[in-house]
Structures are given as structure tokens and as C-alpha cells.
Design an enzyme around this catalytic site. Structure first.
Site, PDB file in Angstrom:
ATOM      1  N   ILE A 103      -7.556  24.795 -26.954  1.00 59.04           N
ATOM      2  CA  ILE A 103      -7.627  23.931 -25.773  1.00 59.04           C
ATOM      3  C   ILE A 103      -7.151  24.663 -24.530  1.00 59.04           C
ATOM      4  O   ILE A 103      -6.155  25.381 -24.569  1.00 59.04           O
ATOM      5  CB  ILE A 103      -6.725  22.676 -25.968  1.00 59.04           C
ATOM      6  CG1 ILE A 103      -7.109  21.956 -27.252  1.00 59.04           C
ATOM      7  CG2 ILE A 103      -6.821  21.740 -24.776  1.00 59.04           C
ATOM      8  CD1 ILE A 103      -6.053  20.988 -27.732  1.00 59.04           C
ATOM      9  N   CYS A 104      -7.871  24.460 -23.422  1.00 64.79           N
ATOM     10  CA  CYS A 104      -7.419  25.013 -22.147  1.00 64.79           C
ATOM     11  C   CYS A 104      -6.912  23.849 -21.303  1.00 64.79           C
ATOM     12  O   CYS A 104      -7.703  23.105 -20.741  1.00 64.79           O
ATOM     13  CB  CYS A 104      -8.567  25.722 -21.436  1.00 64.79           C
ATOM     14  SG  CYS A 104      -8.111  26.350 -19.830  1.00 64.79           S
TER      15      CYS A 104
END
Lengths: 179, 488
Positions: free
Chosen positions: A91-92
Site C-alpha cells: 500500500i502507498c
């Protein structure tokens, strides 16, 4: 595991379990083992998004230095989203990196992730292919994301198996559409 | 130093500006009075004359600490603020004392907010009873356990302690922020010291924050040498040469990489990136050996000099252009000049790409060639040192007698180094009258560097006066080029 980390996770765990979001089945946290170093999160796809109706499983790892460092979170359920890797589930999200604050909790993390599903940030992508499609072909993006939700995050296990075979084909279509 | 040298200079300079003659004259008389030992003074030109002149000091850590404390002291006494606060303000605003003093008089609150030292709006946490829950450890603590920064977000002492330790261990010191969500108020050093129970991390904190202070100061630079503790201080930031006396690293003050005059920092970065990308192709295309243009025997270059003499047929030629060396010496030295194809605009994209590659390879080959020559000249230097040693041991002269040979070898390295760095400069230069002038001067420098290289390699059979003349000429050419093209 450091004292603060374990003690805090135990208290937080209770907080999430008691919270009103859990009551409405929006978020959920479960223990994986009894050491509190690894947890399993679950968030519901927000309404009016291609993720609606899906339940997304998250792997949450608590570092020794928690809560002074953020928990390590990734998607276990496959998802088609510009800020989440379609391959690894990485996840960013800023709060899981440099914008983390010790006063944040698992509950805030899960709610932020839910918000991320509702509002993607295609300019700060984790998955370049998805982000490109999101910007250039929003309609195809919507369809692909909905399809992935249906196959991977839906309740029907049968649907998942049958559609697994189609996966490669879909990805090919999705990519070839914009290239 | 003799009339002969002066005459030769004048001959070669005949088409250059009048001022060059003036310089020659200055040097001539200056040299006449200064040179008791007979050594040439060319390595130490006067301040005003030297385009590479740069004022800097090499400082030890203690000196820098003292210097930074003096800066803090100025702000402390002018504004009547705590030294700790003064230091944070200086760090936040690149140590611009006047700017801080000015703003502090006009709008002190805004300055503190911009410096992340005061919140836009302070939080007032309401107190019920005599204890509260710390939002980090979620434990109930008595009120006197709580600490907060100017923003008012309170957390218990234990959490602050643990938090600061974790941050320092991760290398963060001057940038530690409040633990609250979306709050960026910085943690001052005295606050940190008051909450940290273990003193072990204090040293690490001081080291890291010192490094932050040096990096944020516009007049200070760490020497880029491996593990070198030296800090360079210069009053102005320019792309000039700094040599560290401790680790002997030579670097550009502005960008910290290898010194690159006359090319500027941006251009050299572009060039080096390009070379890193393309060098394999270039290596592949330009082979390591060349054939003698006359008898076609295969020749490998084993010295720095580009003036080649075929060992078989004794033909003198230039390694770069394979032309007859005779045309290089006295007349017009052209092999450093790239000749652009004039009809290029009319040709196809493919031909243009080929032309671009050709142009790049032309400059790259020369750049690379001089880099190799420089390495080989390093070997020449070693050979000369050992030969001098032998001579002195055999009672043929003293160390002082042979010193000029070492000077010559050192000067040769310096000139060739500058020559190497003229190629990236020329590559990125637009076609113009200025480029013509540059290429003219580059050609002049190249010719003299090769002459010097030839003479240094044959030092034993070269007359000392002759060699010293050549040194003087080569250095003059280098200085002239830098004077005209080194951006100051």
C-alpha cells in the site's frame, strides 16, 4: 516485543472491537497468534465505489517500536486500485510512512484505508499500470475494479474459483485497452 | 626564466589579446625577483590573476562548533532569546541571521509558526479529576506525568522518552516532531533532554544534530572524502576547487563531486550521466588499439602522450586524428575541434541520430582518452620518482636538482585534467563565435599539453630550460582558457 507496543495493542484491540464501526460491520480486527505481533484486519468496500460489497482482508504486522513507528499493513485480498499493488498488495499511503503519528491507532489506519478506497491518489501511485488506466480510461478502470472485487472480495467461493481462470485474460484486456 | 622564454610566449600569443602580454610582463618581472631557487612560480599564481583562486578554510569539528555557537550567540544577544531557540531558528532559515532578526522584529509570531516552533492554534486539553489517559500508551496517568510542546498536545513522560529514543536510533534529531496526528511542531533539544532518561543516546543526538547544522549552513561543507572529519568553510558558494589537506580529496565546493573546470556543475552532471548510460556503446565502437597510418602496424598506446612515433617506421602522428604530427606542432592544431556536417538539417531523422551519436562519440573518445592518459601519467610520475631516487643514490645531482622533473610531471597532470574537462563543456556548447574561440584555446592547450607530455616522457634527453619553458607555456594556456571560460 517492547512493553509499550504489546500493552497498547491489547488496549487498541478492545477499542476497535467496541467501536461503532465494528457494530456496523465496516471494520474488524482479529488476532492471528497470541503475541500481538501479527493481526488480521478486514474492511468493507465503501458504498458507491467499485469496491462496494467486497470484504478486504489485511495483514497487519506490529513492529517492536510501535506506536512510534507505523504498523506494516498490506492487502491479502487482491484489489485493483492505483495506490495498491495488484501483485503484492503493498500500500502507498502517507500515514503508513512518514506521516505516521504515535497518537494514531489501528482504528484510524483501517478507516484511512477505507477512505483511500473511496478516493484514490493516482498521482502518487503504487501500481503504475492501474494508475495509468485510472487516469486514461476511467470506465475500463471501474469495470476491472468491480470485476476484481466480485471475484476476490465477494462471498461466493465458487465464483472465485471459476473466475480465477479468467484473471489473466482480464488483465491482458485491461492493459491492451490503453496501450 | 630567460629572454628566450619571453620571446616564445610572445610568438605564441601574437594573436591573443594585449592583456596577455601584460600578464607575461608582470610574471616576468615578478618571477625575476621571487625565484631565488630557480623554480618556476607557476603553481602559485597571484590572487587576482588566477581564475581558479578560491578562498576557503579547512576546519576541524571543534572549530565549526565554536563558529556555530558564535552565530547562535549573535542572535541570542540581539533578540534576547534562548540559545536553543536561536539555534532552531537558524537551522530553519539557512542561518540567515539578518533575515531572522528582521522578521522577528516585524512579525515574531508568524516567524515562529513558519519555523514549526509555534502552532497556528494551541490545543487546550480539558482536565477532569487528577489523572488522564495518555493517547499513545492508552494508560491512565497522574497529571504531573504529562509533558507537552508549545502546541499543547500532552503525552506521558515515558512515551516521550521512548519516542525520542526511537527517533534518534533512526537518525532523526533536529526534525523530531510532536506525536500528535497532523502536528509538525519540532521537539527542542532542552525538552528532549528533560524527557530522555537514558543519557547514552545524548552523544548520538549531538553528533547527528551537528551534522544537520553543518548541512543546513550555506558556508559549510563536509569534505566528501571517506570518513574524513574535515569541514570546509567558504564565504561564497562557487564551483571552485577545494583540496582537503587531511584526505587529499579534490572536489568542487558547490556540488561536491570531482573538480570539473571549465565545465559547470549542471553540465558535468548531465555529461557524467550520459557517459554512464552510453559508455558501453562507446567502448565497443572505439577499440583499444589503432593502426599506424603509414605502415599499418598495430599500435597499443602505453603512455599519456598523444604524439605517437611508430616504433617500426618512425612515422610521427597524432593518436587522436591519426594525422601527421608535423601539422599539429607549430601551425594550426585542429584535432580537438569537432567538424559538424553542414547539411545536417536537410537529412533524415535517422541520419541526424547517427550524426548526434557521432558527435557524442567524438567528445567521449577525447574525454576518455585524456582520462586514460591521466592514469598513465600517474605511472610516469612514479617512474620519475624512482629515477630521481636512483640518480641521487648514484651521486648524480641532489634531490633539489631534480625537483623540476617532479614539478613538470605534476603540472602536466594538472593541465591534462583541465583539458579533459574542456570536452564536456564543448559538447554542450551551442555553435557560435564563442565556441570557435573556445575550441581555438582548447586546441592551443591540447597542443602544449602534448608537447609537455612528450618532453616529460623524454626528460633525460630534454634540456631543463626547454622543459621549464614548456611548463610555463602549457600553464599559461590553461590559465588563459579558464580566465575566459570559467564562470565566476
Amino acid at each position: 516485543m517492547a512493553n509499550i507496543a504489546e500493552a497498547r495493542i491489547k488496549r487498541e484491540f478492545k477499542e476497535v472491537v467496541k467501536s461503532e464501526e465494528v457494530a456496523k460491520c465496516h471494520i474488524k480486527v482479529e488476532l492471528v497468534n497470541d503475541t500481538f505481533t501479527e493481526l488480521r484486519g478486514e474492511i468493507a468496500g465503501p458504498p458507491d465505489t467499485p469496491y462496494e460489497g467486497g470484504n478486504f482482508i489485511l495483514e497487519i504486522k506490529i513492529p517492536d517500536t510501535y506506536p512510534f513507528n507505523p504498523p506494516k499493513v498490506k492487502f491479502v485480498t487482491k484489489i485493483w486500485h492505483p495506490n495498491i499493488s495488484s501483485v503484492t498488495g503493498a500500500i502507498c499511503l502517507d500515514i503508513l510512512k512518514d506521516q505516521w503519528a504515535a497518537a494514531m491507532t489501528l482504528r484510524t489506519v483501517l478507516l484511512s484505508l477505507q477512505a483511500l478506497l473511496a478516493a484514490a491518489e493516482p498521482d502518487d501511485p503504487q501500481d503504475a499500470v492501474v494508475a495509468k488506466q485510472y487516469k486514461e480510461n476511467p470506465k475500463i478502470f471501474q469495470d476491472t475494479a468491480k470485476h476484481w472485487t466480485h471475484i476476490f472480495a465477494g462471498d461466493s467461493k465458487v465464483a472465485m474459483i471459476t473466475h480465477m481462470l479468467e484473471l489473466k485474460q482480464i488483465k491482458k484486456i485491461a492493459i491492451s485497452h490503453h496501450s | 626564466m630567460s629572454e628566450e622564454k619571453k620571446n616564445q610566449d610572445s610568438d605564441n600569443d601574437s594573436d591573443l589579446e594585449e592583456s596577455d602580454h601584460m600578464d607575461d610582463d608582470d610574471d616576468y618581472y615578478g618571477g625575476y625577483y621571487d625565484n631565488d631557487t630557480g623554480d618556476l612560480d607557476i603553481d602559485k599564481p597571484k590572487k587576482s590573476d588566477d581564475p581558479e583562486y578560491f578562498e576557503y578554510e579547512l576546519l576541524e569539528i571543534e572549530d565549526v562548533e565554536r563558529f556555530l555557537n558564535e552565530e547562535v550567540e549573535v542572535l541570542h544577544s540581539t533578540l534576547q532569546i534562548q540559545p536553543g531557540l536561536a539555534k532552531m531558528l537558524l537551522l530553519a532559515h539557512g542561518w540567515r541571521k539578518d533575515y531572522i532578526i528582521d522578521r522577528c522584529k516585524k512579525e515574531p509570531d508568524r516567524l515562529l509558526i513558519d519555523s514549526k516552533l509555534m502552532p497556528e492554534r494551541k490545543v487546550t486539553e480539558q482536565i477532569f479529576g487528577n489523572s488522564a489517559v495518555c493517547s499513545v500508551c492508552l494508560l491512565k496517568r497522574p497529571h504531573d506525568y504529562f509533558y507537552s510542546l508549545s502546541c499543547g498536545h500532552s503525552f506521558c513522560g515515558e512515551c516521550w522518552d521512548e519516542f525520542c529514543q526511537v527517533q534518534i536510533q533512526q537518525g532523526i534529531t533536529t526534525g523530531i516532531e510532536c506525536m500528535a496526528k497532523d502536528c509538525n511542531i519540532l521537539v527542542p533539544e532542552d525538552f528532549l533532554c528533560s524527557v530522555m532518561q537514558k543519557p547514552e543516546l545524548r552523544d548520538r543526538y549531538s553528533q547527528l544534530s551537528f551534522s544537520d547544522h553543518v548541512k543546513s549552513h550555506p558556508d559549510l561543507r563536509f569534505c566528501p572524502g571517506a570518513n574524513c572529519p574535515i569541514i570546509v568553510r567558504a564565504p561564497v558558494c562557487k564551483a571552485k576547487k577545494v583540496e582537503c589537506s587531511r584526505c587529499k580529496t579534490t572536489f568542487c565546493y558547490k556540488c561536491g563531486i570531482e573538480y570539473h573546470a571549465p565545465t559547470d556543475c549542471d553540465v558535468i552532471k548531465k555529461w557524467l550521466t550520459k557517459c554512464a548510460d552510453d559508455s558501453e556503446t562507446a567502448n565497443y565502437i572505439s577499440a583499444h588499439t589503432k593502426d599506424c597510418p603509414k605502415c599499418h602496424v598495430c599500435i597499443e598506446k602505453n603512455g599519456g602522450c598523444n604524439h605517437m612515433q611508430c616504433s617500426k617506421c618512425k612515422y610521427d602522428f597524432c593518436w587522436m586524428c591519426l594525422g601527421d604530427w608535423k601539422t599539429h606542432g607549430s601551425e594550426y592544431y585542429e584535432c580537438s575541434r569537432y567538424k559538424e556536417n553542414p547539411n545536417i538539417a536537410n537529412e533524415s531523422v535517422h541520419a541526424q541520430a547517427r550524426e548526434a551519436l557521432k558527435k557524442y562519440l567524438f567528445y567521449f573518445e577525447r574525454w576518455e582518452n585524456h582520462a586514460k592518459s591521466l592514469q598513465l601519467e600517474e605511472q610516469t610520475l612514479h617512474k620519475i620518482t624512482s629515477r630521481i631516487h636512483d640518480k641521487v643514490m648514484n651521486n648524480t645531482g641532489t634531490w633539489i636538482d631534480w625537483q623540476y622533473l617532479l614539478d613538470a610531471a605534476h603540472l602536466l597532470k594538472k593541465c591534462r585534467y583541465t583539458l579533459q574537462y574542456t570536452y564536456p563543456y564543448a559538447y554542450y556548447m551551442e555553435k557560435s563565435a564563442r565556441k570557435q574561440l573556445f575550441e581555438y584555446q582548447q586546441a592551443q592547450l591540447e597542443a602544449e599539453v602534448e608537447n609537455l607530455s612528450w618532453k616529460v616522457e623524454r626528460a633525460e634527453i630534454t634540456d631543463r630550460g626547454d622543459l621549464e619553458n614548456q611548463m610555463d607555456i602549457a600553464e599559461k594556456r590553461r590559465q588563459t582558457l579558464l580566465k575566459d571560460f570559467l564562470e565566476v
